[in-house]
Design a protein around this motif. Structure first.
Motif, short mmCIF file in Angstrom:
data_model
loop_
_atom_site.label_atom_id
_atom_site.label_comp_id
_atom_site.label_asym_id
_atom_site.label_seq_id
_atom_site.Cartn_x
_atom_site.Cartn_y
_atom_site.Cartn_z
N GLN A 40 11.59 8.23 -14.51
CA GLN A 40 10.43 7.55 -13.95
C GLN A 40 9.93 8.30 -12.72
OE1 GLN A 40 9.28 3.16 -12.05
NE2 GLN A 40 11.19 3.41 -13.20
N VAL A 41 8.60 8.37 -12.56
CA VAL A 41 7.98 9.07 -11.44
C VAL A 41 6.98 8.13 -10.77
CG1 VAL A 41 6.63 11.08 -10.73
CG2 VAL A 41 8.24 11.29 -12.64
N LEU A 42 7.07 8.02 -9.45
CA LEU A 42 6.15 7.18 -8.69
C LEU A 42 5.42 8.03 -7.66
CD1 LEU A 42 8.43 4.06 -7.97
CD2 LEU A 42 6.60 4.23 -9.65
N ALA A 43 4.14 7.74 -7.46
CA ALA A 43 3.32 8.43 -6.47
C ALA A 43 3.09 7.50 -5.28
CB ALA A 43 1.98 8.85 -7.08
N ASN A 44 3.50 7.93 -4.11
CA ASN A 44 3.31 7.11 -2.91
C ASN A 44 1.88 7.29 -2.41
OD1 ASN A 44 3.50 5.62 -0.57
ND2 ASN A 44 5.41 6.58 0.13
N LEU A 45 0.96 6.54 -3.02
CA LEU A 45 -0.47 6.67 -2.67
C LEU A 45 -0.74 6.18 -1.25
CD1 LEU A 45 -2.02 5.45 -6.05
CD2 LEU A 45 -1.54 7.79 -5.31
N TRP A 46 0.03 5.20 -0.79
CA TRP A 46 -0.13 4.74 0.59
C TRP A 46 0.13 5.88 1.57
CZ3 TRP A 46 2.83 4.70 4.95
CH2 TRP A 46 2.37 3.91 6.01
N ALA A 47 1.20 6.65 1.32
CA ALA A 47 1.52 7.77 2.20
C ALA A 47 0.41 8.81 2.20
CB ALA A 47 2.85 8.40 1.78
N VAL A 48 -0.16 9.07 1.02
CA VAL A 48 -1.26 10.04 0.92
C VAL A 48 -2.46 9.59 1.74
CG1 VAL A 48 -2.93 11.07 -0.67
CG2 VAL A 48 -0.52 10.89 -1.33
N HIS A 49 -2.80 8.31 1.65
CA HIS A 49 -3.98 7.79 2.34
C HIS A 49 -3.78 7.61 3.84
CE1 HIS A 49 -5.61 6.02 -1.67
NE2 HIS A 49 -6.00 7.27 -1.48
N HIS A 50 -2.53 7.77 4.30
CA HIS A 50 -2.24 7.65 5.73
C HIS A 50 -1.58 8.91 6.28
CE1 HIS A 50 -2.85 3.47 4.50
NE2 HIS A 50 -3.16 3.23 5.74
N ASP A 51 -1.79 10.01 5.59
CA ASP A 51 -1.21 11.29 5.99
C ASP A 51 -2.04 11.91 7.11
OD1 ASP A 51 -0.21 13.87 6.21
OD2 ASP A 51 -0.01 14.16 4.05
N LYS A 52 -1.41 12.12 8.26
CA LYS A 52 -2.13 12.66 9.43
C LYS A 52 -2.57 14.10 9.21
CE LYS A 52 0.04 9.58 12.77
NZ LYS A 52 0.89 9.47 13.99
N ASP A 53 -1.95 14.80 8.27
CA ASP A 53 -2.37 16.17 7.97
C ASP A 53 -3.61 16.22 7.09
OD1 ASP A 53 -0.23 17.21 9.42
OD2 ASP A 53 1.10 17.23 7.67
N CYS A 54 -3.95 15.08 6.48
CA CYS A 54 -5.09 15.05 5.55
C CYS A 54 -6.28 14.26 6.11
CB CYS A 54 -4.66 14.41 4.23
SG CYS A 54 -3.30 15.25 3.41
N TRP A 55 -6.01 13.31 6.98
CA TRP A 55 -7.05 12.43 7.50
C TRP A 55 -7.00 12.44 9.03
CZ3 TRP A 55 -10.05 10.32 3.69
CH2 TRP A 55 -9.50 10.25 2.40
N LYS A 56 -8.16 12.55 9.64
CA LYS A 56 -8.22 12.46 11.10
C LYS A 56 -8.09 10.99 11.49
CE LYS A 56 -11.09 13.51 15.10
NZ LYS A 56 -12.39 14.04 15.60
N ASP A 57 -7.12 10.70 12.35
CA ASP A 57 -6.88 9.34 12.83
C ASP A 57 -6.79 8.35 11.66
OD1 ASP A 57 -7.10 10.26 15.50
OD2 ASP A 57 -9.29 10.11 15.36
N PRO A 58 -5.83 8.54 10.75
CA PRO A 58 -5.75 7.67 9.58
C PRO A 58 -5.48 6.21 9.91
CG PRO A 58 -3.76 8.99 9.77
CD PRO A 58 -4.74 9.52 10.77
N GLU A 59 -4.95 5.93 11.10
CA GLU A 59 -4.67 4.55 11.49
C GLU A 59 -5.92 3.80 11.92
OE1 GLU A 59 -4.70 7.00 15.16
OE2 GLU A 59 -3.82 7.24 13.17
N GLU A 60 -7.04 4.51 12.03
CA GLU A 60 -8.30 3.88 12.40
C GLU A 60 -9.11 3.53 11.15
OE1 GLU A 60 -10.66 6.11 15.11
OE2 GLU A 60 -9.04 6.35 16.59
N PHE A 61 -9.79 2.36 11.20
CA PHE A 61 -10.70 1.97 10.12
C PHE A 61 -12.07 2.53 10.47
CE2 PHE A 61 -13.64 -0.79 7.87
CZ PHE A 61 -13.04 -0.90 6.62
N ARG A 62 -12.47 3.60 9.77
CA ARG A 62 -13.69 4.30 10.14
C ARG A 62 -14.44 4.79 8.90
NH1 ARG A 62 -14.09 9.53 11.67
NH2 ARG A 62 -11.84 9.70 11.97
N PRO A 63 -15.39 3.99 8.37
CA PRO A 63 -16.15 4.39 7.18
C PRO A 63 -16.91 5.70 7.37
CG PRO A 63 -16.45 2.05 7.62
CD PRO A 63 -15.74 2.61 8.80
#
Length: 494
Positions: free
Chosen positions: A388-411
């Motif tokens: 079985q293989v699982l993708a941690n999509l939450w980690a991807v969407h909160h990765d500081k190397d991929c998103w600037k200030d991922p902890e901020e809600f900024r459309p």
């Protein structure tokens, strides 16, 4: 009789053998590394089952973007970055579905989107399902969504500025959209059949996660167990309800008249018979159609409801974002005509806000489980067939190397300097519907529902928190990440 000493020695020896076997898997077989586990329970003590995505993200800091854990006796590979997820999911090798006890019981080998492990069968099922979605999407979808929007507007108008939990209203609207889509029926509050649906759905939801003991330790079924009893009862209740709907459709079906997805599948079945297409005929048996009615219902109602719940929670938490969405709707659409898909290009801030809701909430925290269809390698590690293989999509969407200030809600992160939507190809780390060959088939319907429902609610209401109540954005994990219960107050926009 064995004495205490003999039992102790045997137990110690077994643990040593277990440990040596695990190290052999890591060093010789080159399985992805991971924390040491315990017999029978695996890595249960390394994971916070309330927030497994966070536990797994922490483990990745030590073991890398691809590692493994034991869930009970089964090894599960975790993918923790967008790059490794796309590499693993792009071909056929990890495009199968694992044998998860609850899913096997609920669907067997008849689920279009979940349980079909044979690639050729999966291709046939996918084509049939996509054609059915397309037929309904092109004919009655917009009207079905607008019917539920009218219901929600009336419900919210009747609240009279009194604080309330929006979950029940959003649940009924989301459920009605998908039921109307699948078998052409919507329900009123208190309907006995609706109560049956809600009951069996809730019972199934409790045990569907691959982390649940029912799935990680299925040997428990051989012992008296409330989880398994509830699952069997829920399955039987589901089967009776949906078979009844199927029989009713067969009785009243008119050739060429497509009102819902069951009609579309019956149309495809009759066409397959006339063309003597044996593959399609076998994939459209009554049992296949009934099971896939549930698969589409289960995937569709829960996802949209939770996205809308997160949306309202974020709007009361970030009122400046709410005001910007409403200002653009006022300027581009006005308040007299409803927001429709024709307005999508005119409302980039609404589109960006929906994307940010999906990223920030990451409700499909670990995606839908995949499985290695054959022995394969990813990043130099071996993933044996059946793993079985699982993708941690939450980690991807909160990765500081991929998103600037991922902890901020900024459309605004999804908009260019002119306020228009950026091309989504600029966001390789954005995957709310997963990625690869098993990407969510119903994503076009989900996007349409979210845009129309949220757009029309924002057009007509201002959403606020009750005085003295602080929004909690942490969420809780069921099969997906859902908001904790919260109250809102709605004010009609004048």
């Amino acid at each position: 009789m064995f004495g205490v000493l003999e039992v102790s020695v045997c137990g110690t020896a077994l643990c040593v053998v277990y440990y040596i076997k695990e190290q052999y898997d890591y060093t010789v077989r080159k399985l992805p590394p991971g924390p040491s586990s315990l017999p029978l329970v695996g890595n249960a003590f390394n994971l916070d089952l309330k927030y497994p995505h966070r536990s797994l993200a922490e483990l990745s800091k030590k073991y890398g973007d691809i590692f493994s854990v034991k869930l009970g006796t089964d090894r599960v590979v975790i993918l923790n970055s967008s790059e490794v997820i796309k590499e693993a999911y792009r071909g056929r090798d990890i495009a199968s579905r694992p044998q998860i006890y609850s899913l096997d019981l609920l669907m067997g080998d008849k689920g279009f989107m979940a349980a079909s492990q044979d690639h050729e069968q999966w291709s046939i099922h996918t084509k049939l399902c996509m054609n059915a979605i397309r037929l309904v999407n092109d004919t009655t979808m917009n009207g079905k969504i607008m019917e539920e929007i009218d219901y929600l507007v009336n419900q919210f108008n009747n609240k009279g500025k009194v604080a309330f939990d929006p979950k029940d209203d959003l649940m009924l609207a989301s459920l009605n959209i998908i039921c109307n889509l699948i078998y052409g029926q919507r329900y009123q509050k208190g309907d006995p059949e609706l109560q049956n649906i809600l009951h069996y759905s809730a019972e199934i939801l409790k045990v569907i996660s691959p982390l649940h003991p029912v799935n990680s330790m299925p040997w428990l079924r051989h012992f008296p167990n409330k989880w398994f009893d509830a699952l069997f009862k829920a399955k039987n209740m589901r089967d009776r309800t949906l078979m009844k709907k199927y029989v009713e459709h067969v009785a009243k079906y008119e050739d060429g008249k497509i009102n819902d997805m069951v009609d579309a599948l019956l149309h495809a079945s009759k066409k397959a018979v006339s063309e003597k297409d044996e593959d399609a005929i076998n994939a459209l048996s009554p049992e296949h159609i009934v099971i896939n009615m549930w698969v589409m219902f289960f995937a569709g109602s829960d996802t949209v409801m939770n996205t809308l719940l997160w949306a309202l929670l974020y709007m009361v938490t970030f009122p400046k974002v709410q005001a910007k969405v409403q200002d653009q709707i006022d300027q581009e659409v006005g308040r007299e005509q409803p927001v429709t898909m024709d307005h999508q290009k005119q409302l980039p801030y609404l589109n960006a806000t929906i994307c940010e809701i999906q990223r920030y909430s990451s409700q499909a925290v670990l995606g839908v489980p995949h499985c290695a269809a054959t022995d394969t390698q990813v990043r130099g590690y071996t993933i044996p067939k059946g793993t079985q293989v699982l993708a941690n999509l939450w980690a991807v969407h909160h990765d500081k190397d991929c998103w600037k200030d991922p902890e901020e809600f900024r459309p605004e992160r999804f908009l260019d300097d002119d306020g228009n939507m950026r091309n989504m190809s600029e966001f390789p780390h954005f995957m709310p519907f997963s990625t690869g060959r098993r990407v969510c088939l119903g994503r076009s319907i989900a996007k349409k529902e979210m845009f129309m429902v949220l757009g029309n609610l924002m057009q007509k209401f201002i959403f606020d928190s009750p005085v003295g109540e602080e929004p909690d954005l942490e969420g809780e994990t069921l099969i997906s990440l859902v908001p904790k219960p919260f109250n809102i107050v709605v004010y009609k926009r004048v």
